[in-house]
Design a protein around this motif. Structure first.
Motif, PDB file in Angstrom:
ATOM      1  N   GLY A 134       0.674  -1.300  -0.200  1.00  0.00           N
ATOM      2  CA  GLY A 134       0.180   0.423   0.215  1.00  0.00           C
ATOM      3  C   GLY A 134       0.253   1.149   0.152  1.00  0.00           C
ATOM      4  O   GLY A 134       1.937   1.325   0.678  1.00  0.00           O
ATOM      5  N   ARG A 135       0.227   2.581  -0.259  1.00  0.00           N
ATOM      6  CA  ARG A 135       1.053   3.723  -0.343  1.00  0.00           C
ATOM      7  C   ARG A 135       1.757   4.189   0.854  1.00  0.00           C
ATOM      8  O   ARG A 135       0.641   3.646   1.812  1.00  0.00           O
ATOM      9  CB  ARG A 135      -0.099   5.010  -0.832  1.00  0.00           C
ATOM     10  N   ARG A 136       2.654   4.542   0.886  1.00  0.00           N
ATOM     11  CA  ARG A 136       3.573   4.304   2.562  1.00  0.00           C
ATOM     12  C   ARG A 136       3.170   6.200   2.592  1.00  0.00           C
ATOM     13  O   ARG A 136       3.249   5.824   4.274  1.00  0.00           O
ATOM     14  CB  ARG A 136       5.033   4.925   2.117  1.00  0.00           C
ATOM     15  N   ALA A 137       3.018   6.707   2.411  1.00  0.00           N
ATOM     16  CA  ALA A 137       2.246   8.495   2.558  1.00  0.00           C
ATOM     17  C   ALA A 137       1.374   8.359   3.652  1.00  0.00           C
ATOM     18  O   ALA A 137       0.665   7.500   3.676  1.00  0.00           O
ATOM     19  CB  ALA A 137       2.068   9.345   1.054  1.00  0.00           C
ATOM     20  N   GLY A 138       1.806   9.029   5.021  1.00  0.00           N
ATOM     21  CA  GLY A 138       0.420   9.011   5.559  1.00  0.00           C
ATOM     22  C   GLY A 138       0.550   8.103   6.361  1.00  0.00           C
ATOM     23  O   GLY A 138      -0.514   7.687   6.975  1.00  0.00           O
ATOM     24  N   MET A 139       1.732   6.766   6.210  1.00  0.00           N
ATOM     25  CA  MET A 139       0.753   6.667   7.493  1.00  0.00           C
ATOM     26  C   MET A 139       0.991   6.393   8.943  1.00  0.00           C
ATOM     27  O   MET A 139       0.748   5.334   9.340  1.00  0.00           O
ATOM     28  CB  MET A 139       2.525   5.049   6.862  1.00  0.00           C
ATOM     29  N   ARG A 140       1.803   7.380   9.358  1.00  0.00           N
ATOM     30  CA  ARG A 140       1.180   7.521  10.643  1.00  0.00           C
ATOM     31  C   ARG A 140      -0.110   7.932  11.068  1.00  0.00           C
ATOM     32  O   ARG A 140      -1.144   7.557  11.681  1.00  0.00           O
ATOM     33  CB  ARG A 140       2.127   9.059  11.375  1.00  0.00           C
ATOM     34  N   GLU A 141      -0.795   8.687  10.513  1.00  0.00           N
ATOM     35  CA  GLU A 141      -1.663   8.920  10.436  1.00  0.00           C
ATOM     36  C   GLU A 141      -3.018   7.899  10.317  1.00  0.00           C
ATOM     37  O   GLU A 141      -4.111   8.161  10.431  1.00  0.00           O
ATOM     38  CB  GLU A 141      -2.529   9.671   9.266  1.00  0.00           C
ATOM     39  N   LYS A 142      -2.444   6.671   9.223  1.00  0.00           N
ATOM     40  CA  LYS A 142      -3.492   5.935   9.060  1.00  0.00           C
ATOM     41  C   LYS A 142      -3.991   4.580  10.257  1.00  0.00           C
ATOM     42  O   LYS A 142      -4.605   3.956  10.161  1.00  0.00           O
ATOM     43  CB  LYS A 142      -2.919   4.881   7.859  1.00  0.00           C
ATOM     44  N   VAL A 143      -1.580   4.810  10.255  1.00  0.00           N
ATOM     45  CA  VAL A 143      -1.995   3.648  11.658  1.00  0.00           C
ATOM     46  C   VAL A 143      -2.883   4.159  12.976  1.00  0.00           C
ATOM     47  O   VAL A 143      -3.367   3.603  13.909  1.00  0.00           O
ATOM     48  CB  VAL A 143      -0.459   3.254  12.157  1.00  0.00           C
ATOM     49  N   GLU A 144      -2.864   5.647  12.539  1.00  0.00           N
ATOM     50  CA  GLU A 144      -3.299   6.499  14.557  1.00  0.00           C
ATOM     51  C   GLU A 144      -5.158   6.217  14.165  1.00  0.00           C
ATOM     52  O   GLU A 144      -5.708   5.216  14.942  1.00  0.00           O
ATOM     53  CB  GLU A 144      -3.330   7.838  14.567  1.00  0.00           C
ATOM     54  N   ARG A 145      -5.530   6.461  12.981  1.00  0.00           N
ATOM     55  CA  ARG A 145      -6.688   6.246  12.642  1.00  0.00           C
ATOM     56  C   ARG A 145      -7.404   4.372  12.988  1.00  0.00           C
ATOM     57  O   ARG A 145      -8.547   4.227  13.282  1.00  0.00           O
ATOM     58  CB  ARG A 145      -7.333   6.660  11.349  1.00  0.00           C
ATOM     59  N   ALA A 146      -6.166   3.506  12.344  1.00  0.00           N
ATOM     60  CA  ALA A 146      -6.618   2.174  12.829  1.00  0.00           C
ATOM     61  C   ALA A 146      -6.561   2.037  14.494  1.00  0.00           C
ATOM     62  O   ALA A 146      -7.954   1.056  14.634  1.00  0.00           O
ATOM     63  CB  ALA A 146      -5.843   1.019  11.811  1.00  0.00           C
ATOM     64  N   LEU A 147      -6.037   2.881  15.207  1.00  0.00           N
ATOM     65  CA  LEU A 147      -5.887   2.329  16.262  1.00  0.00           C
ATOM     66  C   LEU A 147      -6.931   2.913  17.458  1.00  0.00           C
ATOM     67  O   LEU A 147      -7.337   2.066  17.769  1.00  0.00           O
ATOM     68  CB  LEU A 147      -4.197   2.792  17.061  1.00  0.00           C
ATOM     69  N   ARG A 148      -7.626   4.193  16.549  1.00  0.00           N
ATOM     70  CA  ARG A 148      -8.579   4.379  16.919  1.00  0.00           C
ATOM     71  C   ARG A 148      -9.429   3.495  16.696  1.00  0.00           C
ATOM     72  O   ARG A 148     -10.809   3.774  17.534  1.00  0.00           O
ATOM     73  CB  ARG A 148      -9.164   5.740  16.642  1.00  0.00           C
TER      74      ARG A 148
END
Lengths: 282, 293
Positions: free
Chosen positions: A146-160
């Protein structure tokens, strides 16, 4: 449970998922998830026929519970839905699984794409032991390029989305194995959410957890169905009654009865269902 | 009543005696096995240490010194030759061996081809090391009409290491729980990426340990090098030419009639044992940090 406050809705699913603000306050966004239809599904382990023709519809944005005694084919059924069944050596399946009308068993369909659209959570929490909490969630995307860009936001969204953010956001670089069993299981749910699936299959997700952790997962399921279609295999009939909109009762590789959860538990049409839900066997 | 039963159920003197006798016999066997081990180490340290000096490691060995019986030199060329040849052998055998093991565990599984490969790997594990040297000698030296060379020694060592690396790697890869493979696949990972990102990192420590043990084994082998890399006095980093190595130098020196050379052999033997010991120790340390194995 104060846990409720930490669970926030996520926007996953739809291919064109709009970038939602990660820390969005509790809105009540609902995303249209797909309906899964299983038609004439037969599954085999070598020569042994484990599923003997299953037809069932798993409606969009609903939780469908699959109950039945051990060995009745519950797990095999969900593993056929995202085509994990065929990973078992010698196993194969026949029939159709339609995702909003698209047959997942069509030879033109890429099996890895099927699994990205339909995520899976297993019985035992199984975070990747070499990875940190962050990397475990990111793994879904990294493993699928998957695209690497914005990984931090995606991880945070998934954890939330998995109701775990508040508990782990200060130690994202610690190993995922350091979490408690219930947290590990929610980490695994976050890991599947990070791939932004349209549906999630849960194979007895709470059977290795204590009652408090189980409750958290059940609350999470109620939250998640706003954005994904959920199928949950469970041995625990109270759990089915608590979380499921519809319940499927299986016996010996066949579907016995399917209906709204309340009807299955209070007014089953089939005597075998009644015997099972009242605890006469199983 | 109960006192009666306790007395009746107590072990008889005969059985107590048998127990003591068997335990004593086992202790005796352990001591017998330990005696030669301790003697070897004692002799090695005793004789080897007296040969060691600062210049022992920094000078090349000199030739037979029947006439000028002083200054036989050290083991520099042998130590460096062993390191260079074993490094090249490892660079070949470790990736190939782990590759074969990955194929066996992740793809071949129980197919007939995997069974055939496994069988031949087992056969290779049992082949005497001199046969690997002989094979390279016949193919690359007699067959091509060329001379001895360091890289030919490395190839012989690589052949020796290959089945060891493959076998140990296969065992370690099998220890990686299938649940991890399943959850990676269920995320939609292609098989090769699941292997690269989940299986290999999880098995890393075990793979390194197994490889280091194979390296240690290769470092101590004489037979594959005797007629592939041959023997020379001078330090050489040219893998295309003759190369010295610790085991071969020991082999040559210890058969010499000159006492100084025999002493040099003891010093070299101690150096070799220390080298192998260090490799084994690091293998142990690394395996302790592992997720599996």
């Amino acid at each position: 449970m104060s846990e409720r406050a930490t669970i926030r809705p996520v926007e996953v699913s739809t291919p064109q998922a709009k970038p939602a603000a990660p820390a969005a306050p509790s809105t009540t966004t609902t995303t249209q998830a797909p309906t899964i239809a299983v038609e004439e599904l037969r599954a085999f382990y070598g020569r042994a026929e484990q599923l003997k023709g299953i037809d069932v519809e798993l409606p969009a944005n609903q939780v469908t519970a699959i109950i039945g005694p051990s060995g009745c084919g519950k797990s095999t059924l969900v593993r056929c839905i995202n085509r994990m069944h065929e990973e078992v050596p010698g196993a194969h399946a026949e029939g159709r699984v339609l995702l909003d009308g698209r047959n997942l068993y069509d030879p033109a369909v890429d099996v890895t794409a099927v699994r990205r659209v339909i995520g899976m959570v297993f019985q035992k929490p199984n975070p990747f032991p070499t990875m940190s909490i962050f990397d475990n969630v990111a793994a879904g995307r990294r493993l699928t390029a998957g695209r690497r860009a914005g990984m931090r936001e995606k991880v945070e969204r998934a954890l939330r989305g998995a109701g775990l953010w508040e508990e782990v956001h200060e130690r994202l670089s610690e190993p995922g194995m350091g979490l408690s069993g219930g947290q590990q299981q929610r980490l695994c749910i976050a890991r599947s959410l990070a791939v932004e699936p349209d549906a999630i299959l849960m194979d007895e997700p709470c059977s290795a957890l204590d009652p408090i952790a189980t409750l958290k997962i059940e609350e999470l399921i109620a939250e998640l169905k706003r954005t994904v279609t959920i199928v949950i295999v469970t041995h625990n009939m109270q759990q089915a009654a608590r979380v499921a909109d519809r319940t499927v009762f299986m016996l010996d590789g066949r579907l016995v009865e399917v209906g709204p959860t309340k009807q299955i538990f209070t007014n089953p049409h089939d005597p075998r269902t009644e015997e099972y839900v009242t605890g006469k066997f199983g | 009543m109960s006192e009666d039963r306790l007395a009746r159920l107590a072990l008889s003197g005969r059985r107590k005696f048998k127990d003591r006798a068997v335990r004593g016999a086992m202790l005796g066997a352990t001591v017998v096995a330990l005696v030669p081990l301790v003697l070897i180490l004692y002799y090695l340290v005793h004789k080897g240490l007296s040969a060691w000096s600062a210049s022992f490691f920094t000078t090349d060995p000199t030739g037979q010194s029947f006439f000028a019986n002083k200054g036989v030199g050290g083991i520099r060329s042998a130590l460096l030759g062993t390191i260079v040849m074993v490094a090249l052998a490892s660079a070949i055998a470790v990736p190939v061996g782990i590759g074969v093991a990955l194929w066996l565990v992740e793809y071949g599984k129980d197919s007939w081809l995997a069974k055939v490969v496994r069988f031949f790997v087992d056969v290779l594990t049992g082949v005497p090391s001199i046969l690997f040297g002989l094979f390279i000698y016949i193919v690359l030296i007699v067959g091509t009409g060329t001379s001895f060379a360091g890289y030919k020694g490395s190839l012989a060592l690589a052949l020796l290491m290959l089945p060891i690396v493959t076998r140990s790697a296969e065992v370690v890869l099998l220890l990686v729980p299938d649940a991890l493979r399943e959850s990676a696949l269920a995320l939609g990972a292609p098989r090769w990426r699941m292997v690269a990102r989940v299986v290999l990192p999880t098995a890393r420590a075990g793979l390194v340990t197994g490889s280091l043990l194979a390296v240690a084994r290769a470092a101590g082998e004489t037979a594959p090098l005797l007629f592939t890399a041959a023997f020379t006095y001078k330090t050489s980093f040219n893998l295309g030419g003759f190369m010295n190595s610790l085991p071969v130098q020991i082999f040559n020196d210890v058969t010499s009639p000159t006492e100084a050379l025999v002493n040099r052999a003891w010093g070299a033997a101690l150096a070799l044992v220390v080298l192998v010991l260090l490799l084994n120790l690091s293998a142990r340390l690394i395996s302790r940090t592992g997720r599996v194995a």
